[in-house]
Scaffold this motif. Structure first.
Motif, PDB file in Angstrom:
ATOM      1  N   GLN A  58     -20.212 -17.295 -61.784  1.00 56.60           N
ATOM      2  CA  GLN A  58     -18.774 -17.008 -61.969  1.00 56.60           C
ATOM      3  C   GLN A  58     -18.566 -15.781 -63.093  1.00 56.60           C
ATOM      4  OE1 GLN A  58     -16.092 -18.311 -60.502  1.00 56.60           O
ATOM      5  NE2 GLN A  58     -16.086 -20.562 -60.374  1.00 56.60           N
ATOM      6  N   ARG A  61     -18.474 -12.539 -61.203  1.00 54.01           N
ATOM      7  CA  ARG A  61     -17.739 -12.079 -60.165  1.00 54.01           C
ATOM      8  C   ARG A  61     -16.687 -11.211 -60.444  1.00 54.01           C
ATOM      9  NH1 ARG A  61     -18.331 -15.499 -56.040  1.00 54.01           N
ATOM     10  NH2 ARG A  61     -16.305 -15.357 -55.216  1.00 54.01           N
ATOM     11  N   ARG A  62     -16.147 -10.348 -59.664  1.00 51.95           N
ATOM     12  CA  ARG A  62     -15.003  -9.369 -59.744  1.00 51.95           C
ATOM     13  C   ARG A  62     -13.764 -10.186 -59.466  1.00 51.95           C
ATOM     14  NH1 ARG A  62     -18.495  -6.464 -56.772  1.00 51.95           N
ATOM     15  NH2 ARG A  62     -17.442  -6.803 -54.935  1.00 51.95           N
ATOM     16  N   ARG A  65     -11.943 -11.923 -56.022  1.00 51.96           N
ATOM     17  CA  ARG A  65     -12.876 -12.627 -54.953  1.00 51.96           C
ATOM     18  C   ARG A  65     -12.606 -13.992 -54.725  1.00 51.96           C
ATOM     19  NH1 ARG A  65     -19.091 -11.551 -55.417  1.00 51.96           N
ATOM     20  NH2 ARG A  65     -18.971 -12.656 -53.410  1.00 51.96           N
ATOM     21  N   LEU A  68     -15.982 -19.342 -55.837  1.00 54.77           N
ATOM     22  CA  LEU A  68     -17.211 -19.581 -55.681  1.00 54.77           C
ATOM     23  C   LEU A  68     -17.465 -20.664 -54.833  1.00 54.77           C
ATOM     24  CD1 LEU A  68     -19.852 -18.502 -57.424  1.00 54.77           C
ATOM     25  CD2 LEU A  68     -19.812 -20.608 -58.556  1.00 54.77           C
ATOM     26  N   ASP A 174     -22.397 -18.581 -52.126  1.00 52.74           N
ATOM     27  CA  ASP A 174     -23.144 -17.925 -53.410  1.00 52.74           C
ATOM     28  C   ASP A 174     -24.155 -18.624 -53.952  1.00 52.74           C
ATOM     29  OD1 ASP A 174     -20.795 -15.889 -54.120  1.00 52.74           O
ATOM     30  OD2 ASP A 174     -19.824 -18.016 -53.949  1.00 52.74           O
TER      31      ASP A 174
END
Length: 292
Positions: A58, A61-62, A65, A68, A174
């Motif tokens: 997490q 992450r950008r 997005r 997850l 992911d």
């Protein structure tokens, strides 16, 4: 199955006791009643590991997005998903499903309705999207009905390619998790999963020491994933069910050249933790920092 439960079609042909009857019931009560006396605990260990991994993913992450996504192999009744996404522990699940007064007399449909409300109330704000795969269709249906799985698939990837719907869902994966299923599922399942993921996910596997993870690790290496084994630590799965099971385990461990002292000699199956990640992720965040 996840939570250490074997694949229902696999039987017990490598020495483990046969608990096939508990893995595909309309609800998980028989599962927990049967496994509690054996101090079945691998989902508890998986809870800490998988939460640490999802938190790390997490942070990377950008913004913007999709949520997850975690795919739990051999998911059974959604035990790993329950522990990952809810404010409870394995002891809470044992208490709920073995309590004759609280849940013992409820019809499966009524239990499922009450379970949905139970889990909704305990859901963590940081819960992730969870996908479950298991050949046990009743168990998967239960986990979906009570909201533990965002999507569940009763598919046996040892025997057949993923369906079109499963392929579509897997594309956003992911993290793949499995607790105890390796040995019942093989590199074949992992190969079919990876064929559906444009970007290779992290893969975390708790694997009984009686089983070699080398064929799976070799396959993952072909996909560009580096597999590390958590050093100097194993995790109890459950007590041996009987002397025959203990003997079979010790024979398997001897064949693998592994010492049982301080591990299986205590009367429990023990599992190793393997984590597979792209090489860049391994270099950026060593395993000892990720899972201290």
């Amino acid at each position: 199955m996840a939570a250490g439960a074997p694949h229902p079609s696999a039987g017990s042909d490598w020495g483990k006791a046969d608990f096939e009857a508990i893995y595909d019931c309309p609800d998980p009560r028989m599962y927990f009643r049967t496994l509690r006396p054996l101090d079945y605990q691998i989902p508890h260990h998986g809870q800490g590991v998988f939460r640490a991994l999802t938190e790390s993913l997490q942070r990377r992450r950008r913004t913007g997005r999709p949520p997850l996504q975690v795919v739990d192999l051999c998911c059974s009744y959604g035990v790993n998903a329950a522990l990952l996404n809810h404010k409870l522990n394995l002891a809470d699940l044992y208490d709920r499903y073995t309590d004759a007064q609280e849940t013992g007399g409820l019809p499966p449909a009524r239990l499922a309705d009450e379970d949905r409300a139970f889990f909704d109330e305990l859901r963590r704000p940081e819960a992730v999207r969870t996908i479950g795969i298991d050949a046990a269709r009743h168990a998967v249906a239960y986990a979906e009905r009570v909201g533990l799985l965002d999507a569940g698939f009763a598919e046996n990837l040892e025997a057949a390619e993923p369906t079109a719907r499963l392929r579509q869902v897997l594309a956003g994966t992911d993290l793949i998790t499995v607790t105890g299923g390796v040995g019942y599922i093989s590199a074949t399942t992992f190969r079919r999963l990876l064929s559906c993921t444009p970007t290779a996910p992290w893969i975390a596997a708790l694997v009984l020491r009686t089983v070699s993870y080398a064929p799976v690790a070799a396959l993952l290496a072909e996909a560009g994933l580096v597999t590390e084994q958590l050093p100097a630590r194993t995790f109890r799965q459950r007590r041996f069910a009987d002397l025959a099971e203990r003997r079979a385990a010790f024979c398997a461990l001897q064949a693998r050249g592994l010492d049982t002292t301080g591990k299986e000699s205590d009367g429990f199956y023990h599992a190793d933790l393997y984590l597979s990640r792209p090489a860049a992720d391994v270099a950026a965040l060593p395993l000892e920092r990720l899972l201290p």
